[in-house]
Write a protein that holds these residues in place. Structure first.
Motif, PDB file in Angstrom:
ATOM      1  N   SER A 198       2.683   6.192  -7.109  1.00 19.47           N
ATOM      2  CA  SER A 198       1.534   6.993  -8.021  1.00 19.47           C
ATOM      3  C   SER A 198       1.849   8.430  -7.661  1.00 19.47           C
ATOM      4  O   SER A 198       1.216   9.377  -8.329  1.00 19.47           O
ATOM      5  CB  SER A 198       0.278   6.401  -7.495  1.00 19.47           C
ATOM      6  N   ASN A 208       1.374   3.955  -3.233  1.00 25.78           N
ATOM      7  CA  ASN A 208       1.163   5.445  -3.233  1.00 25.78           C
ATOM      8  C   ASN A 208       2.518   6.343  -3.287  1.00 25.78           C
ATOM      9  O   ASN A 208       2.303   7.496  -3.942  1.00 25.78           O
ATOM     10  CB  ASN A 208       1.037   5.820  -1.576  1.00 25.78           C
ATOM     11  N   TYR A 209       3.701   5.686  -2.950  1.00 29.77           N
ATOM     12  CA  TYR A 209       4.999   6.334  -3.588  1.00 29.77           C
ATOM     13  C   TYR A 209       4.980   6.393  -4.852  1.00 29.77           C
ATOM     14  O   TYR A 209       5.341   7.443  -5.662  1.00 29.77           O
ATOM     15  CB  TYR A 209       5.864   5.598  -2.845  1.00 29.77           C
ATOM     16  N   SER A 225       1.120   9.906  -4.661  1.00 30.85           N
ATOM     17  CA  SER A 225       0.183  10.562  -3.886  1.00 30.85           C
ATOM     18  C   SER A 225       1.006  10.586  -2.520  1.00 30.85           C
ATOM     19  O   SER A 225       0.279  11.202  -1.656  1.00 30.85           O
ATOM     20  CB  SER A 225      -1.085   9.700  -3.727  1.00 30.85           C
ATOM     21  N   ALA A 226       2.007   9.840  -2.228  1.00 29.18           N
ATOM     22  CA  ALA A 226       2.868   9.827  -0.813  1.00 29.18           C
ATOM     23  C   ALA A 226       3.729  11.042  -0.843  1.00 29.18           C
ATOM     24  O   ALA A 226       4.103  11.358  -2.082  1.00 29.18           O
ATOM     25  CB  ALA A 226       3.462   8.798  -0.599  1.00 29.18           C
ATOM     26  N   THR A 267       0.894  -1.088  -0.006  1.00 28.73           N
ATOM     27  CA  THR A 267      -0.009   0.015   0.150  1.00 28.73           C
ATOM     28  C   THR A 267       0.753   1.334   0.035  1.00 28.73           C
ATOM     29  O   THR A 267       0.815   2.175  -0.592  1.00 28.73           O
ATOM     30  CB  THR A 267      -0.838   0.158   1.520  1.00 28.73           C
ATOM     31  N   ASP A 268       1.871   1.269   0.789  1.00 32.86           N
ATOM     32  CA  ASP A 268       2.893   2.597   0.906  1.00 32.86           C
ATOM     33  C   ASP A 268       3.643   2.860  -0.324  1.00 32.86           C
ATOM     34  O   ASP A 268       3.700   3.654  -0.587  1.00 32.86           O
ATOM     35  CB  ASP A 268       3.711   2.483   2.241  1.00 32.86           C
TER      36      ASP A 268
END
Length: 785
Positions: free
Chosen positions: A121, A118-119, A123-124, A114-115
């Motif tokens: 994409s 996000n990275y 978004s993180a 999940t993390d």
């Protein structure tokens, strides 16, 4: 001075060639500890600087950091200082020689998917935090445990904390029992016990046998199984074996003499031999056995002698054709890209990252083809060999090889033999007991052209043929008697194959005229083959076009159908059936290969309105991959539930990151990870899916397995094949070939690069200087010396 082994954890392969006579004596006597201890890190280490590398690939830069990589040296040193000197209750002992809690190994705890997504994409706000996985060998026998922690974030600062690592384990525990006694106690027991038994053993195995001279052709050692709980006692069955002086093949030199050892007590002086077995007869004490050997009618069985029959090489062959060098592959120019620092690879539309673990070896991450995601994670989970037989060794013998750290057993590959001389080679490093270990050139990457084209056609006016070139990432892990070759193969059309091969010395049994034929064949004077099943489990976190996927069974079925054009209905024919798999489940490959499994996003269509996806199916090798025949195995219980079927589909969870633990064998009835609990009825339509698949085979060795099993007879693979994923065959744009005009000889057309001038091939490009191979002994774990 550091010990020669890690105190307290089992190993399959105990005997090491030592440099002192005392060490030789101890190791030979106690080969029984093969199931009882691990190697110390510094015997893995390689000294010196790797040699300069020739240009075998194009240097490129990865688009982002390899977030799955291991800990840096700086991170490990800071971590160790924090563990030893920071505020915690671990009670660690820095000295390996002292008793107490000790660090077994440290490695990166890979970030949650999940993390990472996000990275990737954007978004993180940054890359995922880095955490360490720390394993502690705690306590003293018989109350020893293996405790696991997650420590982070790293590098160490005021926010760093130590947390029991339980979230990946559905047992809810972060600790498991360690049944193995300490190595020093085992050695001490052997020194005290063997002399008292020497007359008995020499009477049965010959006056010329020794127990303290591994250079002696008649030297005998002891191999012991991993300890097990039995009626509240910790026991281990042990077998006497030849040391394997000629070819280091003790697994072929079983002597047919077994004893059952009770190692329950903390004081080794209270250990005892519970039973003996010889010539199929069980004796319930040493005294009973000794008395029986003196009685009339006692039958001595022949000795299984070492000799040239164990040698794998014949340097004096009279086959004259062998003196002519065989064909070899050469590389005109590198066509793939590699970022060594980030372990990032790019080839013909494929791109992926490589990560290494000392437990399982390499795993590939973020595999894309032509920019589209295919597989997020692809790598080995476990390698099992389950035996059967009528003696207490084979009848209770199961090896789970990640327990012996397969990633640490990836030794240097032999250029020109394991891989082409022109391959790119990568090193692997890891941390054990606070020391950095290093195996150079233990991963190879190369492009290769098959002996058959990827496509061809002869028409009335032309012939068109395309070369079948593919890309391979290969490693070899030597776990005692077996060498496992594991490779990931990438094809020009976007297909991916995972393939394993096994070679090495079989683990034999002693030939008897009783029930031996029920479990194998006689293959030498006193050697019987021993039936066993290899099941290697792999994880494929499939993201075909994205994380929303559905698995569909596509079958070819018999049908009786009325057609309006048919004068004699109904017609016996066949048709396609489609069945969506709605819940997590396990499957066996259908008979007659009449069914395949399609995975993809059912909302993503190609130009022709068909669902884009990949087919999952058995690949090349010795037939379909297998699962374990034994049901509810007495020897391994619930530790390998993934082996009961060919493959499984589950819903991806950050808390279900692997199918098993290397410490599952320590508590087989209540393992850290019980894979059967992964299958809990969750809906998996248009979800993030994980395929756990098995490779391997049922091995019934025959005379051709002496001295070594041949790799082409033990191959197994799985393929991920694009299915309507492209609008047409993508290999058209990347393959090289020729189109011949049959009407006009002067109209030959080539597509792709070809050699237009003579190639200057240096000898080192096909026959590398073998003197450059690492000098010194390879510290391979041996069953005994």
């Amino acid at each position: 001075m550091a010990k020669s082994v890690l105190d307290g954890l089992p190993t399959r392969l105990p005997y090491y060639k030592q440099r002192s006579w005392v060490s030789i004596t101890l190791s030979s006597m106690i080969a029984f500890a093969t199931a009882l201890w691990f190697l110390q890190p510094d015997i893995f280490s390689r000294v010196g600087t790797p040699p300069p590398r020739i240009r075998t690939h194009n240097e490129i830069r990865a688009p982002r950091e390899n977030v799955w990589g291991d800990l840096t040296d700086k991170e490990v040193w800071g971590l160790q200082d924090f563990l030893y000197n920071g505020p915690n209750d671990l009670n660690l002992t820095p000295s390996i020689n002292a008793t107490g809690n000790k660090i077994y190994y440290t490695q990166a705890l890979r970030p949650n998917k999940t993390d990472v997504l996000n990275y990737m994409s954007g978004s993180a706000t940054g890359i995922p935090q880095k955490w360490a996985h720390v394993v502690i060998n705690a306590g003293e026998h018989p109350h020893r445990t293996v405790d696991e922690y997650m420590v982070g974030p790293l590098p160490v600062d005021t926010t760093t904390e130590i947390i029991p690592l339980s979230y990946p384990y559905n047992s809810g525990r972060s600790s498991t029992v360690n049944l193995a006694p300490g190595q020093e106690a085992i050695l001490a027991w052997s020194m005290s016990a063997i002399p008292e038994l020497l007359d008995l053993l020499q009477d049965l195995l010959g006056d010329d046998i020794t127990f303290d001279d591994p250079s002696n052709l008649h030297n005998i050692g002891v191999h012991g199984q991993a300890p097990k709980l039995e009626s509240g006692r910790i026991i281990s069955w042990c077998s006497l074996m030849g040391s394997g002086v000629v070819a280091e093949a003790p697994s072929l030199l079983i002597q047919g003499l077994y004893f059952k050892l009770d190692v329950s007590e903390a004081d080794y002086l209270n250990w005892s031999i519970m039973k003996w077995m010889y010539n199929g007869i069980v004796y319930h004490s040493t005294e009973e056995f000794r008395k029986a050997t003196k009685e009339a009618g006692f039958v001595k069985t022949p000795i299984n002698r070492d000799g040239d029959w164990t040698l794998t090489e014949d340097f004096d062959s009279d086959v004259k054709e062998r003196d002519i060098p065989p064909p070899v592959m050469v590389q005109s120019a590198p066509r793939y890209g590699l970022d060594r620092k980030q372990q990032y690879v790019s080839w013909m539309g494929f791109e992926f990252y490589i990560a290494h673990s000392q437990i399982t070896g390499i795993t590939l991450f973020d595999i894309k083809f032509q920019g589209e995601p295919i597989i997020y994670e692809l790598g080995l989970q476990e390698a099992m060999a389950h035996y059967a037989g009528d003696d207490p060794m084979q009848g209770n013998q199961v090896f789970l090889d990640t327990f012996y750290n397969m990633g640490a057993l990836m030794f240097e590959l032999v250029p020109g033999y394991d891989c082409p001389a022109y391959a790119s080679y990568l090193d692997t490093t890891w941390w054990r007991e606070g020391k950095k270990a290093y195996n150079k050139n233990s991963i190879c990457l190369f492009e290769f052209t098959a002996d058959h084209p990827i496509q061809r056609h002869t028409a009335s006016e032309y012939v068109s043929v395309s070369r079948n070139t593919y890309f391979i990432v290969r490693t070899v892990s030597t776990v005692g008697n077996y060498d496992y070759t594991i490779e990931y193969i990438f094809y020009l059309d976007g297909a991916i194959e995972v393939k394993i091969r096994a070679s090495g010395f079989i683990f034999s049994s002693y030939w008897s005229t009783g029930r031996s034929p029920e479990y194998g064949f006689r293959i030498h004077d006193q050697v019987a083959s021993s039936i066993h099943t290899h099941v290697l489990n792999f994880k494929a976190d499939v993201d075909v076009g994205g994380t929303q996927n559905t698995l569909t069974r596509v079958g070819i079925e018999h049908a009786e159908i009325d057609y309006p054009w048919d004068a004699l209905p109904p017609r016996n024919t066949m048709h396609l059936t489609r069945q969506v798999v709605t819940e997590e489940a396990g499957f066996n490959w259908p008979a007659n290969t009449r069914e395949t499994f399609f995975i993809g996003d059912n909302t993503s269509l190609n130009a022709w309105g068909q669902e884009k996806g990949y087919i999952v199916r058995p690949g090349t090798g010795m037939g379909s991959p297998v699962h374990l025949v034994i049901q509810n195995s007495t020897a391994i219980s619930k530790a390998v539930e993934w082996a009961s079927m060919d493959f499984w589909v589950t819903r991806q969870k950050d808390t279900e990151i692997k199918s098993g633990s290397p410490f599952n064998p320590q508590d087989i009835h209540n393992p850290l990870i019980d894979f059967s609990r992964f299958i809990d009825g969750e809906n998996i339509e248009q979800k993030d899916l994980v395929i756990y698949f098995n490779l391997g085979g049922h091995h019934v060795p025959h005379s051709g397995d002496l001295p070594n099993t041949l790799s082409h007879t033990s191959a197994s693979s799985m393929m991920f094949l694009p299915h309507n994923f492209h609008d047409r065959d993508p290999s058209r744009k990347t393959s090289t070939g020729v189109k011949l005009d049959l009407r006009n000889r002067n109209n030959t057309k080539y597509y792709g690069g070809r050699n237009k001038e003579d190639l200057l091939v240096k000898l080192e490009d096909v026959e590398p200087d073998m003197d450059a191979y690492s000098s010194g002994e390879k510290n391979v774990r041996k069953l005994l010396g």
